[in-house]
Write an enzyme that holds these catalytic residues in place. Structure first.
Site, mmCIF file in Angstrom:
data_model
loop_
_atom_site.group_PDB
_atom_site.id
_atom_site.type_symbol
_atom_site.label_atom_id
_atom_site.label_comp_id
_atom_site.label_asym_id
_atom_site.label_seq_id
_atom_site.Cartn_x
_atom_site.Cartn_y
_atom_site.Cartn_z
ATOM 1 N N SER A 178 0.727 -1.072 -0.068
ATOM 2 C CA SER A 178 0.005 0.054 0.077
ATOM 3 C C SER A 178 0.732 1.299 0.056
ATOM 4 O O SER A 178 0.668 2.480 -0.626
ATOM 5 C CB SER A 178 -0.912 0.038 1.202
ATOM 6 O OG SER A 178 -0.541 -0.504 2.267
ATOM 7 N N TRP A 179 1.844 1.228 0.842
ATOM 8 C CA TRP A 179 2.742 2.484 0.894
ATOM 9 C C TRP A 179 3.465 2.717 -0.467
ATOM 10 O O TRP A 179 3.738 3.626 -0.942
ATOM 11 C CB TRP A 179 3.767 2.420 2.169
ATOM 12 C CG TRP A 179 4.249 3.833 2.328
ATOM 13 C CD1 TRP A 179 5.387 3.985 2.825
ATOM 14 C CD2 TRP A 179 3.822 5.133 2.628
ATOM 15 N NE1 TRP A 179 5.877 5.102 3.193
ATOM 16 C CE2 TRP A 179 4.484 5.873 3.019
ATOM 17 C CE3 TRP A 179 2.499 5.661 2.140
ATOM 18 C CZ2 TRP A 179 4.440 7.262 2.984
ATOM 19 C CZ3 TRP A 179 2.032 6.944 2.309
ATOM 20 C CH2 TRP A 179 2.969 7.641 2.929
ATOM 21 N N GLY A 185 6.336 9.797 8.947
ATOM 22 C CA GLY A 185 5.443 10.815 9.563
ATOM 23 C C GLY A 185 4.263 10.124 9.570
ATOM 24 O O GLY A 185 3.892 9.215 8.948
ATOM 25 N N LYS A 233 6.020 3.746 17.746
ATOM 26 C CA LYS A 233 4.500 4.272 17.853
ATOM 27 C C LYS A 233 3.587 2.984 17.593
ATOM 28 O O LYS A 233 2.695 2.786 18.142
ATOM 29 C CB LYS A 233 4.385 5.285 16.915
ATOM 30 C CG LYS A 233 4.544 5.146 15.424
ATOM 31 C CD LYS A 233 3.678 4.749 14.627
ATOM 32 C CE LYS A 233 4.064 4.134 13.209
ATOM 33 N NZ LYS A 233 3.043 3.968 12.205
ATOM 34 N N ASP A 264 3.228 10.795 14.437
ATOM 35 C CA ASP A 264 2.721 9.379 13.970
ATOM 36 C C ASP A 264 2.016 8.668 14.981
ATOM 37 O O ASP A 264 1.283 7.824 14.558
ATOM 38 C CB ASP A 264 4.121 8.608 13.370
ATOM 39 C CG ASP A 264 3.761 7.867 12.276
ATOM 40 O OD1 ASP A 264 2.674 7.620 11.868
ATOM 41 O OD2 ASP A 264 4.710 7.284 11.637
ATOM 42 N N ARG A 319 -3.191 -0.686 11.042
ATOM 43 C CA ARG A 319 -3.217 -2.357 11.108
ATOM 44 C C ARG A 319 -2.851 -2.527 12.588
ATOM 45 O O ARG A 319 -3.087 -3.650 13.036
ATOM 46 C CB ARG A 319 -2.580 -3.083 10.086
ATOM 47 C CG ARG A 319 -0.805 -2.864 10.099
ATOM 48 C CD ARG A 319 -0.354 -3.358 9.134
ATOM 49 N NE ARG A 319 -0.501 -2.370 7.681
ATOM 50 C CZ ARG A 319 0.237 -2.649 6.592
ATOM 51 N NH1 ARG A 319 1.228 -3.271 6.552
ATOM 52 N NH2 ARG A 319 0.037 -1.690 5.754
ATOM 53 N N ASN A 320 -1.991 -1.931 12.979
ATOM 54 C CA ASN A 320 -1.366 -2.126 14.532
ATOM 55 C C ASN A 320 -2.532 -1.778 15.275
ATOM 56 O O ASN A 320 -2.862 -2.728 16.297
ATOM 57 C CB ASN A 320 -0.244 -1.089 14.784
ATOM 58 C CG ASN A 320 1.169 -1.773 13.895
ATOM 59 O OD1 ASN A 320 1.427 -2.683 14.242
ATOM 60 N ND2 ASN A 320 1.461 -0.992 12.918
ATOM 61 N N GLU A 357 3.788 -4.641 11.891
ATOM 62 C CA GLU A 357 5.106 -4.587 12.441
ATOM 63 C C GLU A 357 5.097 -4.365 13.842
ATOM 64 O O GLU A 357 6.334 -4.515 14.562
ATOM 65 C CB GLU A 357 5.655 -3.562 11.840
ATOM 66 C CG GLU A 357 5.802 -3.639 10.202
ATOM 67 C CD GLU A 357 6.096 -2.511 9.274
ATOM 68 O OE1 GLU A 357 5.573 -1.484 9.596
ATOM 69 O OE2 GLU A 357 7.299 -2.788 8.546
HETATM 70 N N1 LIG Z 1 0.835 1.394 4.646
HETATM 71 C C1 LIG Z 1 0.957 2.823 5.129
HETATM 72 O O1 LIG Z 1 0.149 3.641 5.245
HETATM 73 C C2 LIG Z 1 2.395 3.211 5.637
HETATM 74 C C3 LIG Z 1 2.599 4.523 5.537
HETATM 75 C C4 LIG Z 1 4.216 4.858 5.856
HETATM 76 C C5 LIG Z 1 5.136 3.886 5.940
HETATM 77 N N2 LIG Z 1 4.618 2.420 5.793
HETATM 78 C C6 LIG Z 1 5.659 1.442 5.950
HETATM 79 O O2 LIG Z 1 6.185 1.157 4.839
HETATM 80 C C7 LIG Z 1 6.283 -0.412 4.709
HETATM 81 C C8 LIG Z 1 5.519 -1.074 3.753
HETATM 82 O O3 LIG Z 1 4.313 -1.056 4.144
HETATM 83 P P1 LIG Z 1 3.105 -1.248 3.197
HETATM 84 O O4 LIG Z 1 1.895 -0.951 3.824
HETATM 85 O O5 LIG Z 1 3.199 -1.028 2.137
HETATM 86 O O6 LIG Z 1 3.120 -3.017 3.412
HETATM 87 P P2 LIG Z 1 1.977 -4.002 2.569
HETATM 88 O O7 LIG Z 1 1.764 -4.763 3.707
HETATM 89 O O8 LIG Z 1 1.152 -3.356 1.952
HETATM 90 O O9 LIG Z 1 2.876 -4.595 1.531
HETATM 91 C C9 LIG Z 1 3.513 -5.804 1.733
HETATM 92 C C10 LIG Z 1 4.428 -5.725 0.355
HETATM 93 O O10 LIG Z 1 5.501 -6.590 0.524
HETATM 94 C C11 LIG Z 1 5.985 -7.531 -0.314
HETATM 95 N N3 LIG Z 1 6.542 -8.660 0.233
HETATM 96 C C12 LIG Z 1 6.146 -9.669 1.098
HETATM 97 N N4 LIG Z 1 7.006 -10.486 1.246
HETATM 98 C C13 LIG Z 1 8.236 -10.093 0.863
HETATM 99 C C14 LIG Z 1 9.462 -10.199 0.728
HETATM 100 N N5 LIG Z 1 9.999 -11.694 1.554
HETATM 101 N N6 LIG Z 1 10.613 -9.643 0.247
HETATM 102 C C15 LIG Z 1 10.500 -8.387 -0.283
HETATM 103 N N7 LIG Z 1 8.813 -7.916 -0.394
HETATM 104 C C16 LIG Z 1 7.987 -8.620 0.107
HETATM 105 C C17 LIG Z 1 4.580 -7.927 -0.948
HETATM 106 O O11 LIG Z 1 4.808 -7.995 -2.286
HETATM 107 C C18 LIG Z 1 3.664 -6.866 -0.660
HETATM 108 O O12 LIG Z 1 3.241 -6.078 -1.724
HETATM 109 C C19 LIG Z 1 6.292 -0.717 6.166
HETATM 110 O O13 LIG Z 1 7.563 -0.605 7.033
HETATM 111 C C20 LIG Z 1 5.360 0.258 6.831
HETATM 112 O O14 LIG Z 1 5.447 0.566 8.115
HETATM 113 C C21 LIG Z 1 3.445 2.165 5.402
#
Ligand SMILES: NC(=O)c1ccc[n+]([C@@H]2O[C@H](COP(=O)([O-])OP(=O)(O)OC[C@H]3O[C@@H](n4cnc5c(N)ncnc54)[C@H](O)[C@@H]3O)[C@@H](O)[C@H]2O)c1
Length: 334
Positions: A11-12, A134, A189, A242, A253-254, A279
């Site tokens: 998603s990010w 952030g 957080k 945050d 999700r947390n 996480e």
């Molecule tokens: N979602 C948010 O709103 C948001 C905002 C800011 C920061 N973040 C941070 O960004 C990071 C990614 O979050 P997200 O929400 O995109 O996660 P997510 O759960 O949506 O994405 C998971 C992705 O990880 C990939 N994946 C799964 N197993 C893997 C592996 N072994 N190796 C490499 N990739 C693999 C998958 O392809 C999947 O698309 C996290 O650390 C999160 O804390 C997320």
């Protein structure tokens, strides 16, 4: 405008790819799974993780790290924290000397207690690593809702490069030299958000939420200061900012995993139901280990660990916090 390799398309990664392509950059998006790459090629959208956020036609998709990295001027790194090391390891041989990598993941490695930028620097020593963090839910950024965030780097020059790269009328980027503080706030957080979710799940009210946010931020700031971070960072966007959004938002999700535990689910049941990497569960262990290492009192992080790993019930966890001996709020007597 830059040629950017986006490593990670959850998603990010998807929301940030949209932001950066809307700014006119040229993007290649790497997905871990072939099935995800296929999904993007077909729909230009992550229909599972961020439905409704389309990426423009000129964004390219690949499952090959080499293809995502070879022509890129810089990389944006957005995989979940537990797979940052393995992904960085696999990327390393394609990364050019001094290439900028902007790390977006939020976590602390359980076994080593390293931050995400430390891990990337260890695996890809030739890179210039920066962080961006952030209060920023993908669901909002993907839809162009106003967001503020902070970019941390080793040099002002790199921080300003990241600021310029990401800044838009709906995405305001501050700069900072405190990469450690930014990442401690970002990781911990999530642990406090689990506690806030648990309280919501039990049916407690706004008072306890406010208490968890304020006492949680004190706990994180105390730890950050002991580790060498600037305490002010922990009261900034990547700290209290945050923390507020993660403890309060329906998108977290947390918080949701905590909520389900507060309703009586086990940790495993809650994680399965959330169906995404929670996480905070990993950062909880790391947070406790850091508190022990730096001899910092961290009652909320400790209690969350007891609920997650020692079978303490959600209701008893709240009692454990409430029935601690009386304390000063701040050390104002000396
Ligand atoms: N979602 C948010 O709103 C948001 C905002 C800011 C920061 N973040 C941070 O960004 C990071 C990614 O979050 P997200 O929400 O995109 O996660 P997510 O759960 O949506 O994405 C998971 C992705 O990880 C990939 N994946 C799964 N197993 C893997 C592996 N072994 N190796 C490499 N990739 C693999 C998958 O392809 C999947 O698309 C996290 O650390 C999160 O804390 C997320």
């Amino acid at each position: 405008m830059a040629k950017i390799g986006m490593i990670g398309s959850g998603s990010w990664g998807t929301a940030i790819a949209r932001l950066l392509s809307d700014k006119g950059n040229e993007l290649v998006v790497w997905s871990f799974l072939d099935s995800e790459t296929e999904m993007f090629r077909k729909y230009h959208e992550n229909t599972e993780r961020l439905p409704g956020v389309k990426l423009p036609e000129d964004v390219r998709f690949t499952s090959s790290l080499e293809e995502a990295i070879q022509d890129a001027e810089l990389l944006v790194f957005a995989v979940p924290s537990p797979v940052v090391r393995s992904t960085a390891h696999n990327m390393s041989r394609f990364v050019k000397e001094n290439m900028l990598i902007v790390s977006l993941a939020k976590g602390i490695e359980e076994e080593t207690l390293m931050t995400m930028s430390d891990i990337i620097e260890e695996e890809i020593p030739q890179a210039d690593v920066a962080v961006l963090s952030g209060p920023s839910h993908a669901e909002e950024v993907g839809r162009g809702l106003p967001t503020t965030i902070v970019a941390g780097a080793h040099s002002r020059e790199t921080a300003m490069r990241v600021q310029e790269l990401f800044m838009s009328p709906v995405f305001r980027v501050y700069t900072s030299s405190d990469m450690l503080g930014i990442q401690i706030g970002a990781a911990l957080k999530n642990v406090i958000a689990l506690a806030a979710g648990i309280a919501d799940g039990i049916g407690y009210g706004d008072n306890v939420k406010a208490a968890l946010i304020t006492r949680g931020s004190t706990e994180i700031a105390r730890l950050g200061r002991a580790m060498g971070a600037n305490e002010k960072t922990l009261f900034g966007l990547s700290g209290i900012g945050d923390l507020i959004v993660t403890c309060a938002s329906k998108h977290s999700r947390n918080r949701m995993a905590g909520y389900l535990m507060g309703q009586g689910r086990t940790m495993k049941e809650a994680m399965d139901e959330v169906h995404q990497v929670v996480e905070g569960v990993y950062s909880a262990k790391a947070g406790l280990a850091l508190a022990e290492k730096y001899q910092i009192e961290a009652p909320i992080i400790t209690v969350v660990n007891h609920v997650l790993f020692d079978g303490l019930s959600a209701a008893d966890a709240v009692n454990e916090l409430m029935l601690r001996e009386g304390k000063d709020e701040i050390d104002s007597w000396d």
